[in-house]
Design a protein around this motif. Structure first.
Motif, PDB file in Angstrom:
ATOM      1  N   LEU A 215      79.801  13.620  33.334  1.00 36.73           N
ATOM      2  CA  LEU A 215      80.648  13.477  34.678  1.00 36.73           C
ATOM      3  C   LEU A 215      81.568  14.621  35.021  1.00 36.73           C
ATOM      4  O   LEU A 215      81.566  14.998  35.975  1.00 36.73           O
ATOM      5  N   PHE A 216      82.064  15.052  33.778  1.00 35.79           N
ATOM      6  CA  PHE A 216      82.959  16.184  34.168  1.00 35.79           C
ATOM      7  C   PHE A 216      82.641  17.453  33.878  1.00 35.79           C
ATOM      8  O   PHE A 216      83.150  18.370  33.961  1.00 35.79           O
ATOM      9  N   ASP A 217      81.380  17.760  33.752  1.00 36.49           N
ATOM     10  CA  ASP A 217      80.616  18.795  34.026  1.00 36.49           C
ATOM     11  C   ASP A 217      80.505  19.428  35.253  1.00 36.49           C
ATOM     12  O   ASP A 217      80.429  18.983  36.147  1.00 36.49           O
ATOM     13  N   PRO A 218      80.720  20.859  35.434  1.00 42.04           N
ATOM     14  CA  PRO A 218      80.563  21.526  36.775  1.00 42.04           C
ATOM     15  C   PRO A 218      79.168  21.216  37.333  1.00 42.04           C
ATOM     16  O   PRO A 218      78.113  21.335  36.618  1.00 42.04           O
ATOM     17  N   PHE A 219      79.245  21.077  38.558  1.00 43.05           N
ATOM     18  CA  PHE A 219      78.020  20.543  39.321  1.00 43.05           C
ATOM     19  C   PHE A 219      77.178  19.651  39.303  1.00 43.05           C
ATOM     20  O   PHE A 219      76.294  19.320  39.584  1.00 43.05           O
ATOM     21  N   VAL A 220      78.048  18.455  38.572  1.00 41.60           N
ATOM     22  CA  VAL A 220      77.586  17.189  38.443  1.00 41.60           C
ATOM     23  C   VAL A 220      78.214  16.408  39.392  1.00 41.60           C
ATOM     24  O   VAL A 220      79.169  16.295  39.519  1.00 41.60           O
ATOM     25  N   THR A 221      77.091  15.718  40.179  1.00 46.91           N
ATOM     26  CA  THR A 221      77.813  14.789  41.338  1.00 46.91           C
ATOM     27  C   THR A 221      76.759  13.705  41.618  1.00 46.91           C
ATOM     28  O   THR A 221      75.551  13.955  41.553  1.00 46.91           O
ATOM     29  N   SER A 222      77.359  12.598  42.235  1.00 51.50           N
ATOM     30  CA  SER A 222      76.377  11.452  42.646  1.00 51.50           C
ATOM     31  C   SER A 222      76.128  11.554  44.074  1.00 51.50           C
ATOM     32  O   SER A 222      75.483  10.599  44.662  1.00 51.50           O
ATOM     33  N   LYS A 223      76.782  12.521  44.733  1.00 51.19           N
ATOM     34  CA  LYS A 223      76.890  12.605  46.438  1.00 51.19           C
ATOM     35  C   LYS A 223      75.515  13.339  46.757  1.00 51.19           C
ATOM     36  O   LYS A 223      75.018  13.911  46.054  1.00 51.19           O
ATOM     37  N   LYS A 224      75.395  13.295  48.170  1.00 57.00           N
ATOM     38  CA  LYS A 224      74.313  13.813  48.855  1.00 57.00           C
ATOM     39  C   LYS A 224      74.547  15.139  49.026  1.00 57.00           C
ATOM     40  O   LYS A 224      75.492  15.794  48.743  1.00 57.00           O
ATOM     41  N   ILE A 225      73.422  16.043  49.044  1.00 56.04           N
ATOM     42  CA  ILE A 225      73.533  17.563  49.262  1.00 56.04           C
ATOM     43  C   ILE A 225      74.399  17.678  50.382  1.00 56.04           C
ATOM     44  O   ILE A 225      74.113  17.331  51.573  1.00 56.04           O
ATOM     45  N   GLY A 226      75.269  18.630  50.166  1.00 58.30           N
ATOM     46  CA  GLY A 226      76.050  18.969  51.314  1.00 58.30           C
ATOM     47  C   GLY A 226      77.530  18.179  51.465  1.00 58.30           C
ATOM     48  O   GLY A 226      78.316  18.764  52.145  1.00 58.30           O
ATOM     49  N   ASP A 227      77.543  17.177  50.700  1.00 57.33           N
ATOM     50  CA  ASP A 227      78.840  16.295  50.694  1.00 57.33           C
ATOM     51  C   ASP A 227      79.678  16.853  49.456  1.00 57.33           C
ATOM     52  O   ASP A 227      80.758  16.434  49.387  1.00 57.33           O
ATOM     53  N   GLY A 228      79.233  17.555  48.504  1.00 60.64           N
ATOM     54  CA  GLY A 228      79.891  18.119  47.501  1.00 60.64           C
ATOM     55  C   GLY A 228      79.415  18.819  46.293  1.00 60.64           C
ATOM     56  O   GLY A 228      77.966  18.534  46.290  1.00 60.64           O
ATOM     57  N   LEU A 229      79.881  19.590  45.634  1.00 57.77           N
ATOM     58  CA  LEU A 229      79.291  20.485  44.781  1.00 57.77           C
ATOM     59  C   LEU A 229      79.332  19.995  43.403  1.00 57.77           C
ATOM     60  O   LEU A 229      79.059  20.707  42.522  1.00 57.77           O
ATOM     61  N   GLY A 230      80.092  19.016  43.154  1.00 61.72           N
ATOM     62  CA  GLY A 230      80.405  18.501  41.694  1.00 61.72           C
ATOM     63  C   GLY A 230      81.345  19.218  40.900  1.00 61.72           C
ATOM     64  O   GLY A 230      81.237  19.234  39.874  1.00 61.72           O
ATOM     65  N   LEU A 231      82.404  19.957  41.418  1.00 60.22           N
ATOM     66  CA  LEU A 231      83.393  20.910  40.873  1.00 60.22           C
ATOM     67  C   LEU A 231      84.769  19.978  40.874  1.00 60.22           C
ATOM     68  O   LEU A 231      85.671  20.348  40.220  1.00 60.22           O
ATOM     69  N   GLY A 232      84.749  18.983  41.810  1.00 62.42           N
ATOM     70  CA  GLY A 232      86.153  18.354  41.777  1.00 62.42           C
ATOM     71  C   GLY A 232      86.610  17.794  40.538  1.00 62.42           C
ATOM     72  O   GLY A 232      87.988  17.858  40.021  1.00 62.42           O
ATOM     73  N   LEU A 233      85.844  16.782  39.781  1.00 61.57           N
ATOM     74  CA  LEU A 233      86.145  16.440  38.539  1.00 61.57           C
ATOM     75  C   LEU A 233      86.289  17.282  37.423  1.00 61.57           C
ATOM     76  O   LEU A 233      86.984  16.935  36.393  1.00 61.57           O
ATOM     77  N   ALA A 234      85.557  18.473  37.435  1.00 64.42           N
ATOM     78  CA  ALA A 234      85.294  19.451  36.532  1.00 64.42           C
ATOM     79  C   ALA A 234      86.899  19.875  36.487  1.00 64.42           C
ATOM     80  O   ALA A 234      87.407  20.535  35.457  1.00 64.42           O
ATOM     81  N   ILE A 235      87.149  20.222  37.859  1.00 63.03           N
ATOM     82  CA  ILE A 235      88.514  20.905  37.825  1.00 63.03           C
ATOM     83  C   ILE A 235      89.800  20.020  37.377  1.00 63.03           C
ATOM     84  O   ILE A 235      90.765  20.266  36.712  1.00 63.03           O
ATOM     85  N   VAL A 236      89.504  18.499  37.762  1.00 63.56           N
ATOM     86  CA  VAL A 236      90.288  17.745  37.260  1.00 63.56           C
ATOM     87  C   VAL A 236      90.603  17.726  35.692  1.00 63.56           C
ATOM     88  O   VAL A 236      91.814  17.406  35.147  1.00 63.56           O
ATOM     89  N   LYS A 237      89.305  17.618  35.159  1.00 56.11           N
ATOM     90  CA  LYS A 237      89.474  17.534  33.714  1.00 56.11           C
ATOM     91  C   LYS A 237      90.074  18.816  32.953  1.00 56.11           C
ATOM     92  O   LYS A 237      90.740  18.738  31.832  1.00 56.11           O
ATOM     93  N   SER A 238      90.016  20.122  33.691  1.00 54.51           N
ATOM     94  CA  SER A 238      90.580  21.280  33.212  1.00 54.51           C
ATOM     95  C   SER A 238      91.981  21.208  33.201  1.00 54.51           C
ATOM     96  O   SER A 238      92.707  21.599  32.154  1.00 54.51           O
ATOM     97  N   ILE A 239      92.438  20.698  34.574  1.00 55.03           N
ATOM     98  CA  ILE A 239      94.111  20.395  34.710  1.00 55.03           C
ATOM     99  C   ILE A 239      94.638  19.686  33.679  1.00 55.03           C
ATOM    100  O   ILE A 239      95.832  20.022  33.295  1.00 55.03           O
ATOM    101  N   ILE A 240      94.061  18.667  33.500  1.00 57.28           N
ATOM    102  CA  ILE A 240      94.809  17.534  32.686  1.00 57.28           C
ATOM    103  C   ILE A 240      94.646  18.110  31.132  1.00 57.28           C
ATOM    104  O   ILE A 240      95.497  17.690  30.414  1.00 57.28           O
ATOM    105  N   ARG A 241      93.559  18.640  30.649  1.00 54.84           N
ATOM    106  CA  ARG A 241      93.393  19.685  29.366  1.00 54.84           C
ATOM    107  C   ARG A 241      94.451  20.303  29.419  1.00 54.84           C
ATOM    108  O   ARG A 241      95.218  20.547  28.116  1.00 54.84           O
TER     109      ARG A 241
END
Length: 498
Positions: A443-469
C-alpha cells in the motif's frame, strides 16, 4: 398440711389458685402446675389416709429449668470435646498421609530428574572446587568416549586441549569460588578417551543446592557444596558445515568478480535512467501535493465571488487563501529536502494545531458531501518534533483519501482521534469501502493505488510513509468499526524534559 418454698405463706382458699394442669402418678402422688403473678410452681400432693391429711409441697420451676440448662450445657460441652478429639485424630491421619505423599513425590521427582539428566542431548559434568569430576551423564560419557569409572575424580582440564581457548584453560585449572565469573558458550577443543580431538562449546556455572541460607553458609564453610556445573556441546557437525560454507563462499567470490565486471556497465546505464525516473516521480509528486491546496483556493475564490457584498466574510476567506498560499510555499521550499535528505531543523509542533489547519482545507467539501466529522482530541496540548508543513501534508493526504473512499457510500463518517500513551497515536478512520487485502502489503509503495485512472497516481501514501519515517515514527493500516479503512500514525512525544 401445706409446705411452700415460695410466696404462699398462708393458704386459706386453695381453689383461688389457678391450676394450669394436673397429673396422677402411679405411686399415688399427684403433680400439678400452679401459676401466680406469671410465676410457676410445681405442686406435688400425697394423701395420708391414716391421718386424713393431704400434704402438698411447692417447688419453684426456675430450679428445675436451671438443672435442665446445666444438663444441656454439660451434654453440649461433651459433644464439643468429643468433636475436637475426632478432629485431632483426623488431622494426625491427614498429616501422616501428607508425609507419605511428599516422600513419594520426592522419590518420583528424583527419578524424573535422573531420567532427564541421562537423556539430555548435551553433556553435563559436575566438578568440585579442585576441578575434579564428580558426576557425568550418559551424553558426556558418549562425547568423550570414556567409561564412568575412568572419568570420575579426573581433572576436567585433562579433557580440554591446552592449545584451545586460553580463557577456558585458565578457568578450568583455577576455580576461584569467590571471584568466579560464569563462562557461557565458549568454543574449545576436547580430547576423547582414544586421544582424538573434537570441537566443543563449553559453559561453566556455580551450582548450589536449594537449602536454607544457614545450611548453605555452613556447607560453603566446609567446602561441601562448592560445585560447578559444566555443559558440553559437540559442535563437530556445525564446524563441518562452516567449512563447507567457507569453500562455497570462496567459489562464489570468483563467480561474483566475473559477474561484477559484466554488471558494472549495466549499472552505469541504470543510474542515469534512475535519475530520470526520480525526476519524473518528483515532478508528479509536486503536482499531486499542490493540487489539493489549489482546489481549496478555487473553492474559496468561488465563495468570495458570492460574498462581494459582505466585506467581513470576504476578508475571512481571503485570509484563508493567504494561509493556503503560504502553505504551498512551504511545500515547494522543502521539495529539495524531501528528495535528498530529511530536514535537520526540527521544532516542537502542536498536533491539535496541525489537525485543525488540515481540516480547514476540507471545510467546504465536508459540508457539501454531508460528511459526519468526529474529532476526539485531548485537552492537553501534545507536541511532536518536526515541522508544520510536512505534518500537515500527512494529515491532508490521509483525510483526502478517507473522503475519496466515501464518495459512493452513505452515510459518510470520518473520525479523527488522538491518544497519548508513551507515544502520540493519531487515528483517522472512515466509513468507505476499505482496502483490498491484496493491496495491504504494497500500500505504501509508489504508484500503488486503488483509485481509477486519472483520480490519483499512488504517491500520496508513499510520501506519508517517507515523512513519518523521517520523523522517527510509524504508520499502521487496518479496518475500523465504521466499516472502512483506519490509518494510525505513531510519533514520538516531545515533552518539556526533552
Amino acid at each position: 398440711l401445706f409446705f411452700s418454698t415460695g410466696s404462699f405463706q398462708r393458704f386459706e382458699n386453695l381453689q383461688a389458685q389457678a391450676r394450669v394442669s394436673s397429673h396422677d402418678l402411679s405411686n399415688g402422688v399427684t403433680t400439678a402446675l400452679w401459676e401466680k403473678d406469671n410465676h410457676h410452681w410445681l405442686a406435688r400432693s400425697v394423701s395420708l389416709d391414716d391421718l386424713a391429711w393431704e400434704v402438698t409441697v411447692l417447688n419453684d420451676t426456675d430450679v428445675v429449668n436451671k438443672n435442665v440448662r446445666n444438663a444441656t450445657l454439660f451434654s453440649f460441652g461433651g459433644c464439643i470435646a468429643f468433636g475436637l478429639l475426632m478432629l485431632l485424630f483426623r488431622e494426625r491421619q491427614l498429616k501422616l498421609r501428607s508425609q507419605n505423599e511428599t516422600r513419594q513425590a520426592l522419590a518420583r521427582n528424583e527419578a524424573q530428574q535422573k531420567a532427564i539428566i541421562n537423556h539430555a542431548q548435551v553433556g553435563l559434568l559436575l566438578i568440585d572446587s579442585q576441578g575434579l569430576i564428580r558426576f557425568a551423564n550418559k551424553m558426556a560419557l558418549q562425547q568423550f568416549a570414556v567409561l564412568m569409572k575412568l572419568i570420575l575424580n579426573r581433572p576436567i582440564a585433562e579433557l580440554v586441549v591446552e592449545e584451545g581457548d586460553p580463557l577456558v584453560n585458565r578457568l578450568l585449572t583455577n576455580l576461584d569460588w569467590d571471584a568466579f565469573s560464569p563462562l557461557i558458550g565458549y568454543e574449545s577443543v576436547g580430547v576423547r578417551g582414544d586421544g582424538t580431538e573434537f570441537p566443543l562449546m563449553i559453559s561453566v556455572r556455580k551450582m548450589l543446592p536449594e537449602i536454607s541460607p544457614t545450611l548453605k553458609e555452613l556447607a560453603l564453610e566446609k567446602d561441601e557444596s562448592r560445585q560447578f556445573l559444566v555443559t558440553v556441546i559437540d559442535i563437530s557437525r556445525r564446524k563441518g558445515l562452516e567449512m563447507e560454507l567457507k569453500r562455497a563462499n570462496n567459489s562464489l567470490e570468483t563467480k561474483v568478480e566475473e559477474r561484477t565486471k559484466a554488471l558494472s556497465e549495466a549499472q552505469n546505464e541504470l543510474i542515469q535512467a534512475g535519475k530520470m525516473a526520480a525526476l519524473g516521480r518528483m515532478s508528479t509528486a509536486v503536482v499531486h501535493e499542490l493540487n489539493q491546496p489549489l482546489t481549496a483556493i478555487r473553492n474559496y475564490v468561488a465563495i468570495c465571488k458570492q460574498l462581494l457584498n459582505k466585506p467581513e466574510m470576504l476578508t475571512e476567506n481571503l485570509t484563508e487563501i493567504d494561509l493556503l498560499t503560504q502553505h504551498m510555499a512551504q511545500i515547494t521550499s522543502q521539495l529539495k529536502t524531501y528528495a535528498y535528505k530529511k530536514p535537520e531543523d526540527k521544532q516542537p509542533v502542536s498536533i491539535q494545531m496541525v489537525i485543525e489547519h488540515s481540516l480547514l482545507l476540507f471545510k467546504k467539501r465536508i459540508a457539501d458531501e454531508q460528511v459526519e466529522l468526529t474529532t476526539r482530541l485531548p485537552e492537553k496540548v501534545l507536541y511532536v518534533l518536526g515541522d508544520n508543513a510536512r505534518l500537515e501534508q500527512v494529515m491532508v493526504n490521509l483525510i483526502n483519501n478517507g473522503l475519496d473512499a466515501m464518495r459512493a457510500q452513505s452515510p459518510r463518517q470520518l473520525s479523527i482521534e488522538v491518544v497519548c500513551k508513551e507515544k502520540v497515536l493519531i487515528t483517522i478512520s472512515d466509513s468507505g469501502t476499505g482496502i483490498a487485502e491484496e493491496l495491504l502489503d504494497s500500500l505504501f509503495d509508489p504508484f500503488v493505488t486503488s483509485k481509477k485512472i486519472g483520480d490519483g497516481l499512488g504517491l500520496g501514501l508513499a510520501i506519508v510513509k517517507s515523512i513519518i519515517r523521517d520523523l522517527e515514527g510509524d504508520i499502521v493500516v487496518g479496518q475500523c468499526q465504521l466499516g472502512g479503512a483506519s490509518f494510525t500514525v505513531i510519533l514520538p512525544l516531545f515533552s518539556e524534559e526533552h
